[in-house]
Structure formats: structure tokens, C-alpha cells
Design an enzyme around this catalytic site. Sequence first.
Site, PDB file in Angstrom:
ATOM      1  N   THR A 265       8.186   5.107  14.875  1.00  0.00           N
ATOM      2  CA  THR A 265       7.566   4.145  15.790  1.00  0.00           C
ATOM      3  C   THR A 265       7.225   2.828  15.092  1.00  0.00           C
ATOM      4  O   THR A 265       6.905   1.850  15.772  1.00  0.00           O
ATOM      5  CB  THR A 265       6.292   4.743  16.409  1.00  0.00           C
TER       6      THR A 265
ATOM      7  N   GLU B 185       2.375   8.789   3.425  1.00  0.00           N
ATOM      8  CA  GLU B 185       2.179   7.460   4.034  1.00  0.00           C
ATOM      9  C   GLU B 185       3.395   6.558   3.857  1.00  0.00           C
ATOM     10  O   GLU B 185       4.051   6.613   2.818  1.00  0.00           O
ATOM     11  CB  GLU B 185       1.017   6.760   3.328  1.00  0.00           C
ATOM     12  N   ASP B 186       3.648   5.692   4.849  1.00  0.00           N
ATOM     13  CA  ASP B 186       4.741   4.717   4.707  1.00  0.00           C
ATOM     14  C   ASP B 186       4.219   3.306   4.467  1.00  0.00           C
ATOM     15  O   ASP B 186       5.024   2.378   4.339  1.00  0.00           O
ATOM     16  CB  ASP B 186       5.633   4.713   5.959  1.00  0.00           C
TER      17      ASP B 186
ATOM     18  N   ASN C 132      -2.742   5.341  20.023  1.00  0.00           N
ATOM     19  CA  ASN C 132      -1.737   6.032  20.856  1.00  0.00           C
ATOM     20  C   ASN C 132      -1.265   7.336  20.218  1.00  0.00           C
ATOM     21  O   ASN C 132      -0.297   7.941  20.700  1.00  0.00           O
ATOM     22  CB  ASN C 132      -0.513   5.128  21.055  1.00  0.00           C
TER      23      ASN C 132
ATOM     24  N   SER D 270      -4.031   8.721  11.336  1.00  0.00           N
ATOM     25  CA  SER D 270      -3.299   7.547  11.831  1.00  0.00           C
ATOM     26  C   SER D 270      -4.260   6.481  12.328  1.00  0.00           C
ATOM     27  O   SER D 270      -5.300   6.792  12.908  1.00  0.00           O
ATOM     28  CB  SER D 270      -2.389   7.989  12.983  1.00  0.00           C
ATOM     29  N   ALA D 271      -3.867   5.216  12.141  1.00  0.00           N
ATOM     30  CA  ALA D 271      -4.662   4.099  12.667  1.00  0.00           C
ATOM     31  C   ALA D 271      -4.421   3.909  14.160  1.00  0.00           C
ATOM     32  O   ALA D 271      -5.109   3.123  14.813  1.00  0.00           O
ATOM     33  CB  ALA D 271      -4.281   2.825  11.921  1.00  0.00           C
ATOM     34  N   SER D 272      -3.448   4.627  14.717  1.00  0.00           N
ATOM     35  CA  SER D 272      -3.029   4.354  16.095  1.00  0.00           C
ATOM     36  C   SER D 272      -3.933   4.991  17.152  1.00  0.00           C
ATOM     37  O   SER D 272      -4.288   6.161  17.060  1.00  0.00           O
ATOM     38  CB  SER D 272      -1.598   4.867  16.305  1.00  0.00           C
TER      39      SER D 272
ATOM     40  N   LYS E 261      -7.437   1.416   7.664  1.00  0.00           N
ATOM     41  CA  LYS E 261      -6.842   1.420   6.327  1.00  0.00           C
ATOM     42  C   LYS E 261      -6.751  -0.036   5.842  1.00  0.00           C
ATOM     43  O   LYS E 261      -6.482  -0.913   6.664  1.00  0.00           O
ATOM     44  CB  LYS E 261      -5.429   2.029   6.394  1.00  0.00           C
TER      45      LYS E 261
ATOM     46  N   ASP F 231       0.331  10.487   7.857  1.00  0.00           N
ATOM     47  CA  ASP F 231       0.312   9.296   8.687  1.00  0.00           C
ATOM     48  C   ASP F 231       1.298   9.572   9.849  1.00  0.00           C
ATOM     49  O   ASP F 231       2.134  10.475   9.742  1.00  0.00           O
ATOM     50  CB  ASP F 231       0.783   8.134   7.812  1.00  0.00           C
ATOM     51  N   LEU F 232       1.199   8.826  10.922  1.00  0.00           N
ATOM     52  CA  LEU F 232       2.113   9.081  12.056  1.00  0.00           C
ATOM     53  C   LEU F 232       3.294   8.091  12.068  1.00  0.00           C
ATOM     54  O   LEU F 232       4.443   8.465  11.805  1.00  0.00           O
ATOM     55  CB  LEU F 232       1.332   8.979  13.375  1.00  0.00           C
ATOM     56  N   ASP F 233       2.981   6.816  12.365  1.00  0.00           N
ATOM     57  CA  ASP F 233       4.037   5.809  12.520  1.00  0.00           C
ATOM     58  C   ASP F 233       4.778   5.607  11.201  1.00  0.00           C
ATOM     59  O   ASP F 233       4.176   5.201  10.210  1.00  0.00           O
ATOM     60  CB  ASP F 233       3.422   4.467  12.942  1.00  0.00           C
TER      61      ASP F 233
ATOM     62  N   ARG G  16      -4.681  -2.363  15.645  1.00  0.00           N
ATOM     63  CA  ARG G  16      -4.051  -3.279  16.619  1.00  0.00           C
ATOM     64  C   ARG G  16      -4.667  -4.679  16.571  1.00  0.00           C
ATOM     65  O   ARG G  16      -3.947  -5.685  16.492  1.00  0.00           O
ATOM     66  CB  ARG G  16      -4.196  -2.689  18.028  1.00  0.00           C
TER      67      ARG G  16
ATOM     68  N   LYS H 139       1.731  -2.700   8.796  1.00  0.00           N
ATOM     69  CA  LYS H 139       1.846  -1.230   8.790  1.00  0.00           C
ATOM     70  C   LYS H 139       0.529  -0.580   8.383  1.00  0.00           C
ATOM     71  O   LYS H 139      -0.034  -0.914   7.332  1.00  0.00           O
ATOM     72  CB  LYS H 139       2.984  -0.800   7.860  1.00  0.00           C
ATOM     73  N   GLY H 140       0.052   0.334   9.206  1.00  0.00           N
ATOM     74  CA  GLY H 140      -1.191   1.042   8.930  1.00  0.00           C
ATOM     75  C   GLY H 140      -2.443   0.269   9.326  1.00  0.00           C
ATOM     76  O   GLY H 140      -3.555   0.765   9.218  1.00  0.00           O
ATOM     77  N   ILE H 141      -2.258  -0.978   9.791  1.00  0.00           N
ATOM     78  CA  ILE H 141      -3.385  -1.861  10.144  1.00  0.00           C
ATOM     79  C   ILE H 141      -3.672  -1.719  11.644  1.00  0.00           C
ATOM     80  O   ILE H 141      -2.744  -1.594  12.444  1.00  0.00           O
ATOM     81  CB  ILE H 141      -2.994  -3.325   9.810  1.00  0.00           C
TER      82      ILE H 141
END
Length: 218
Positions: free
Chosen positions: A18, A170-171, A119, A115-117, A146, A10-12, A50, A46-48
Site C-alpha cells: 500500500t 519495517e520498510d 486504515n 502501523s501508523a495507519s 514514528k 509494520d503494515l504499509d 496522515r 513512509k511511516g509518518i
Amino acid sequence: MNNGQAYLFDLDGVIVDTARFHYLAWKRLANQLGFEFTEKQNEALKGISRMDSLEIVLKAGQLTLSPEEKLKYASEKNAYYLELCSRMTPDDVLPGVLDFINKARNKGIKIGLGSASKNARTILDSIDMTRHFDTIVDGNRVKNSKPDPEVFLLGAQDLGIAPAGCVVFEDAAAGIEAAKRAGMKTVGIGDPAILGAADLVIPGFAGLKSVDLIKIQP
Ligand code: B16
Ligand code: MG
């Protein structure tokens, strides 16, 4: 598919902190709209994606908006978020992450981002991490966010590794659920009280021993 292994990150909140910037940007938007938004409420974001996150924030403020207004405010939040991200440098990569990825790569393990992002590439570029990934699956590629397993299944498919050969880092509780639904092993990064469903929970990559990972090897 083969018998190889992959680590999907995962990224963020895993590669870079972030998750804090997402919270500050949502809080700024909520305050602008006239209500408070706490760190505890933010945990559910988190992970959801935008737009799904915006729905949760608006519910917290008991606000109903038109589809046009929703797009406008989601875009404002993203501008606040990118403003906070714009000062990031390679020094912002979380402790131990790069070393962990390099050691995994030396063992022949493939490395992917899930990642869900939307960005994700901008952020990876700003911290000079893009080149460390064999594949990048981000919010621009997935249709279902997710806890749907799509983001991780696409990553495994890109890498040609069976889901059973993948470990997801994952966080977010939603991310752990997504990985489990994909049939992958899971490592939670953060608080065991939130990530208890993971196969293993660690505070971060700094000081992580390979003996810890042996417990969850595919
Ligand atoms: P964006 P991850 C997720 O990234 C974040 O955890 C979540 O808070 C955010 O709403 C989502 O990305 C969408 O991000 O607005 O940048 O497209 O944790 O899956 O890497
Ligand atoms: Mg995350």
C-alpha cells in the site's frame, strides 16, 4: 513481562504494498493543488502520520493552508487512497509473509501489528490477515507517530513481551528509528541505502532463511 519473543510488523510496505497507493494518492492531491510530487520526496512520508505527511507535501509545494483546508485535503487524499485499496484481495499479501508468520507462530513467537495507519484494520480485513495478529496497534491508538517508539512499545505491552524480546519488521527509516528507540531488534524490508540503520536488511520475506534471522534473535 516474560522471556518470550514477539515479531512486530509494520503494515504499509511490509505486509502489503500500500506504500505505492499512499504515494499515488499524495501525488494526485499535489497535482490537483498545482505542483509535482516525486517518488523520492514521498520516501520521507513512509511511516509518518496522515497529517504530518500533509505538512511535508504542502511544504514541497510551498503552500500554506488554514487548519480547515488541511483537514479537507487530508480527507480527500484518504478517499483517493481508499479507492485504490478497495480492489485489494488476499492475493495482494506480499510474497512469503503468511508463510513467515505461520512458521513464527508455530515456534511460539507472538505476532503484532505496529502501523501508523488509521486504515490498518480495513486493509487487514480486505486481505484477510486480521486473524493472524495477536494484537493490532494502529494510528487510531497512538498519540505520537514514528519515529516515536510508542506504537511498538504498546504492541510489546499488549503481548506481555519485554522490548528486548521483540523484533520489528519495517520498510521506513522512521519506523526503524522508532523500533531502535523502543530497544527492539530491527529488520529493514527494502533498500539498504535507506534502511542502513537496521540490524538486518532483506528485500522481502520470500526466500528468507531462518539462518538470516538467527543473526538478530533477541
Ligand atoms: P493513513 P505504516 C503508514 O503506515 C504509512 O507508511 C504512511 O505513508 C501513512 O501516511 C501512515 O501510515 C498513515 O496512514 O493515512 O492510512 O492513516 O507504514 O506505519 O503501516
Ligand atoms: Mg511502512
